[in-house]
Motif scaffolding. Structure first.
Motif, mmCIF file in Angstrom:
data_model
loop_
_atom_site.group_PDB
_atom_site.id
_atom_site.type_symbol
_atom_site.label_atom_id
_atom_site.label_comp_id
_atom_site.label_asym_id
_atom_site.label_seq_id
_atom_site.Cartn_x
_atom_site.Cartn_y
_atom_site.Cartn_z
ATOM 1 N N ALA A 1 37.848 37.260 59.363
ATOM 2 C CA ALA A 1 38.365 35.943 60.111
ATOM 3 C C ALA A 1 39.376 35.448 59.070
ATOM 4 N N ALA A 2 39.327 35.296 57.816
ATOM 5 C CA ALA A 2 40.345 34.874 57.030
ATOM 6 C C ALA A 2 41.507 35.911 56.857
ATOM 7 N N SER A 3 41.402 37.057 57.024
ATOM 8 C CA SER A 3 42.492 38.001 57.068
ATOM 9 C C SER A 3 43.128 37.906 58.383
ATOM 10 N N ASN A 4 42.406 37.941 59.385
ATOM 11 C CA ASN A 4 43.028 37.781 60.691
ATOM 12 C C ASN A 4 44.069 36.660 60.641
ATOM 13 N N LEU A 5 43.391 35.595 60.259
ATOM 14 C CA LEU A 5 44.097 33.975 60.326
ATOM 15 C C LEU A 5 45.411 33.981 59.154
ATOM 16 N N GLY A 6 45.363 34.838 58.304
ATOM 17 C CA GLY A 6 46.204 34.807 57.340
ATOM 18 C C GLY A 6 46.062 33.650 56.226
ATOM 19 N N VAL A 7 45.071 33.557 55.951
ATOM 20 C CA VAL A 7 44.697 32.412 55.068
ATOM 21 C C VAL A 7 43.733 32.820 53.957
ATOM 22 N N PRO A 8 43.563 32.182 52.927
ATOM 23 C CA PRO A 8 43.161 32.610 51.577
ATOM 24 C C PRO A 8 41.638 32.169 51.456
ATOM 25 N N VAL A 9 40.870 32.977 50.710
ATOM 26 C CA VAL A 9 39.500 32.740 50.417
ATOM 27 C C VAL A 9 39.200 32.344 48.804
ATOM 28 N N TYR A 10 39.180 31.042 48.521
ATOM 29 C CA TYR A 10 38.999 30.585 47.132
ATOM 30 C C TYR A 10 37.821 30.837 46.636
ATOM 31 N N PHE A 11 37.670 31.577 45.594
ATOM 32 C CA PHE A 11 35.966 31.752 44.962
ATOM 33 C C PHE A 11 35.661 30.732 44.034
ATOM 34 N N HIS A 12 34.809 30.002 43.815
ATOM 35 C CA HIS A 12 34.590 28.997 43.080
ATOM 36 C C HIS A 12 33.190 28.965 42.467
ATOM 37 N N PRO A 13 32.963 28.731 41.190
ATOM 38 C CA PRO A 13 31.819 28.955 40.591
ATOM 39 C C PRO A 13 30.770 27.933 41.028
ATOM 40 N N SER A 14 29.518 28.500 40.834
ATOM 41 C CA SER A 14 28.287 27.673 40.970
ATOM 42 C C SER A 14 27.178 27.953 40.153
ATOM 43 N N PHE A 15 25.945 27.395 40.512
ATOM 44 C CA PHE A 15 24.777 27.618 39.443
ATOM 45 C C PHE A 15 24.344 29.173 39.730
ATOM 46 N N ILE A 16 24.029 29.691 38.323
ATOM 47 C CA ILE A 16 23.531 31.327 38.257
ATOM 48 C C ILE A 16 21.965 31.380 38.215
ATOM 49 N N PRO A 17 21.529 32.386 38.710
ATOM 50 C CA PRO A 17 19.975 32.451 38.766
ATOM 51 C C PRO A 17 19.580 32.181 37.425
ATOM 52 N N GLY A 18 18.355 31.676 37.472
ATOM 53 C CA GLY A 18 17.735 31.384 36.407
ATOM 54 C C GLY A 18 16.945 32.336 35.323
ATOM 55 N N GLU A 19 16.776 33.603 35.927
ATOM 56 C CA GLU A 19 16.609 34.574 35.096
ATOM 57 C C GLU A 19 17.760 35.174 34.322
ATOM 58 N N ILE A 20 19.174 34.950 34.789
ATOM 59 C CA ILE A 20 20.173 35.231 34.147
ATOM 60 C C ILE A 20 20.458 34.305 33.226
ATOM 61 N N THR A 21 20.168 32.842 33.416
ATOM 62 C CA THR A 21 20.304 31.955 32.218
ATOM 63 C C THR A 21 19.508 32.223 31.189
ATOM 64 N N SER A 22 18.159 32.663 31.282
ATOM 65 C CA SER A 22 17.351 32.831 30.437
ATOM 66 C C SER A 22 17.716 33.931 29.421
ATOM 67 N N HIS A 23 18.138 35.048 30.151
ATOM 68 C CA HIS A 23 18.417 36.275 29.370
ATOM 69 C C HIS A 23 19.641 36.334 28.702
ATOM 70 N N TYR A 24 20.810 35.519 29.262
ATOM 71 C CA TYR A 24 21.803 35.507 28.332
ATOM 72 C C TYR A 24 22.157 34.331 27.366
ATOM 73 N N PHE A 25 21.685 33.122 27.921
ATOM 74 C CA PHE A 25 22.189 31.935 27.514
ATOM 75 C C PHE A 25 21.240 31.127 26.660
ATOM 76 N N ALA A 26 19.902 31.328 26.866
ATOM 77 C CA ALA A 26 18.684 30.470 26.347
ATOM 78 C C ALA A 26 18.386 31.124 24.973
ATOM 79 N N SER A 27 17.857 30.120 24.028
ATOM 80 C CA SER A 27 17.464 30.524 22.869
ATOM 81 C C SER A 27 16.718 29.445 22.022
ATOM 82 N N ASP A 28 15.864 29.907 21.077
ATOM 83 C CA ASP A 28 15.186 28.796 20.408
ATOM 84 C C ASP A 28 16.082 28.216 19.091
ATOM 85 N N GLN A 29 17.250 28.772 18.999
ATOM 86 C CA GLN A 29 18.143 28.442 18.064
ATOM 87 C C GLN A 29 19.101 27.002 18.355
#
Length: 334
Positions: free
Chosen positions: A159-187
Motif C-alpha cells: 500500500a505504501a508503495s502504491n501510494l508513493g509514501v514512505p514508511v518510517y521505522f522507529h525503535p521500540s522495546f526489545i524482547p526481554g531475553e535479548i535484554t538479558s543476554h546482551y545488556f544485563a550484568s551484575d557489574q
C-alpha cells in the motif's frame, strides 16, 4: 534557513486513555525496573507530548523550524489486538489530520496502523493518505514476535508503495531475553541495563536489523517504489554497507548489491543526534539526496539546529536538501 523535521512526536489524551483501558484487557510488555525508571525519569510529561500551540511552537520558532512532521511515539495503538487497534488507529489518524488542518503551514503527519491485521492496515493507510492528507506511516518496533520483513506484513508495504509514501521505522522495546543476554550484568544496576537496552543502544540495534532484513528479504525487487526512513543516522546500518556488500551480496540471490538497495530506498535522519562526524560520514555514504532533518521532539530538544546546518560541512545546495528539500520531495509537502 527553512527547516522541516521528520521524527517529531505527539500524543492525544483520548487516544492515551483508550490505550490504557485496552492494555488493561490485553497482554502488555513486562518492563524491567531499569526500563520503568527510564520511562519515569527521562520521558516527557503528558502535557508536553500533547501540546500543539504552546511550548512546541515556541521551540520550533526558536530553532527556525518551519514544519514538524508529527507521529506517535511508543504510546500508540499500533500493537493492540485487532478489535481495539483498528478503531483507535482510525481515531488517532483523524486526530493527527485535525492538527494538520488547523495549522497546515506548521505541521504534517505520519499515520499509525493496526498491524495485527495487515489488510485492515493497508486500507487505513489508503484512507489516511487519500482522505486525511497524511504523508506516510511510522511503524514502531515489532509485533507479536514478527519483524516487519515477514510476508505477513506485505500488504502494508504494498500500500505504501502504491501510494508513493514512505514508511518510517522507529525503535521500540526489545524482547526481554535479548535484554538479558546482551545488556544485563551484575557489574551494573538494572537502571543501566534498561538504558543500554533502550535509547542507549538496544533500540537502535534492533530497528537497524529490521531495515537490514527488509533489504535481505528482496522486498525492493517486488516493490521498486517502496521508500523507507531510518532515524538515528540509520541505526548503525550505514557503517556496514561495504562489509555487507562483501559478505552478504554474493550469496543473497538479489538483483543488486546490498548498498545499492539501501542507498536507493532508504532515507536517513539524525533524530536529534546533531553531531558533525555522523553527518560527514552519512553524506559520504548516502549522498546529499537521502539525508533529512529530525529532532525527535519532545524526547530530544536540540538547541543548535540552525548552527548545525550552517557549520560548513555542507554546500548551500546540500544545506537546502538536508534542511527541507528532500523532505518536501519525499513527503510531497509542496
Amino acid at each position: 534557513m527553512r527547516v522541516i523535521t521528520l521524527e517529531e512526536h505527539i500524543e492525544f489524551p483520548d487516544i492515551t486513555a483508550a490505550i490504557a483501558q485496552s492494555s488493561g484487557q490485553a497482554p502488555v510488555p513486562k518492563l524491567s525496573e531499569g526500563m520503568r525508571h527510564y520511562m519515569a525519569t527521562e520521558l516527557p510529561d503528558p502535557a508536553t507530548m500533547q501540546d500543539v500551540t504552546g511550548p512546541r511552537l515556541a521551540y520550533m520558532d526558536a530553532q527556525g523550524i518551519a514544519m514538524q512532521v508529527l507521529s506517535f511515539g511508543n504510546a500508540q495503538p499500533q500493537n493492540l489486538p485487532v478489535a481495539q487497534a483498528i478503531a483507535l488507529c482510525q481515531q488517532a489518524n483523524d486526530d493527527l489530520a485535525a492538527v494538520v488542518a488547523a495549522h497546515p503551514d506548521r505541521f504534517a503527519a505520519l499515520a499509525v496502523l493496526p498491524v495485527a491485521d495487515p489488510q485492515a492496515a493497508a486500507k487505513e493507510l489508503h484512507r489516511a493518505v487519500e482522505e486525511k492528507g497524511l504523508r506516510g506511516v511510522l511503524l514502531k518496533g515489532n509485533f507479536g514476535g514478527k519483524l516487519f520483513d515477514d510476508p505477513f506484513f506485505f500488504p502494508i508495504f504494498q500500500a505504501a508503495s502504491n501510494l508513493g509514501v514512505p514508511v518510517y521505522f522507529h525503535p521500540s522495546f526489545i524482547p526481554g531475553e535479548i535484554t538479558s543476554h546482551y545488556f544485563a550484568s551484575d557489574q551494573w544496576s538494572d537502571v543501566v541495563t534498561g538504558i543500554l537496552s533502550s535509547a542507549g543502544y538496544g533500540w537502535h540495534m534492533d530497528v537497524g536489523v529490521q531495515v537490514l532484513r527488509m533489504v535481505a528479504s528482496g522486498i525492493f525487487d517486488k516493490l521498486p517504489n517502496l521508500k523507507l526512513i531510518s532515524g538515528h543516522w540509520g541505526e548503525l546500518v550505514p557503517l556496514f554497507l561495504e562489509r555487507l556488500d562483501d559478505e552478504f551480496t554474493p550469496h543473497a540471490g538479489l538483483r543488486k548489491a546490498f548498498s545499492d538497495y539501501y542507498r536507493e530506498h532508504v532515507w536517513v535522519t539524525p533524530s536529534g543526534m546533531l553531531t558533525r562526524p555522523q553527518l560527514r560520514f552519512l553524506l559520504d555514504e548516502m549522498g546529499e539526496d537521502h539525508l533529512m532533518m529530525a529532532c525527535d521532539y519532545p524526547y530530544k530538544q536540540p538547541q543548535n539546529v540552525q548552527a548545525f546546518l550552517a557549520a560548513g560541512d555542507l554546500t548551500p545546495a546540500q544545506q537546502e536538501k538536508f534542511a527541507f528539500g528532500n523532505a518536501e520531495k519525499l513527503l510531497h509537502l509542496k
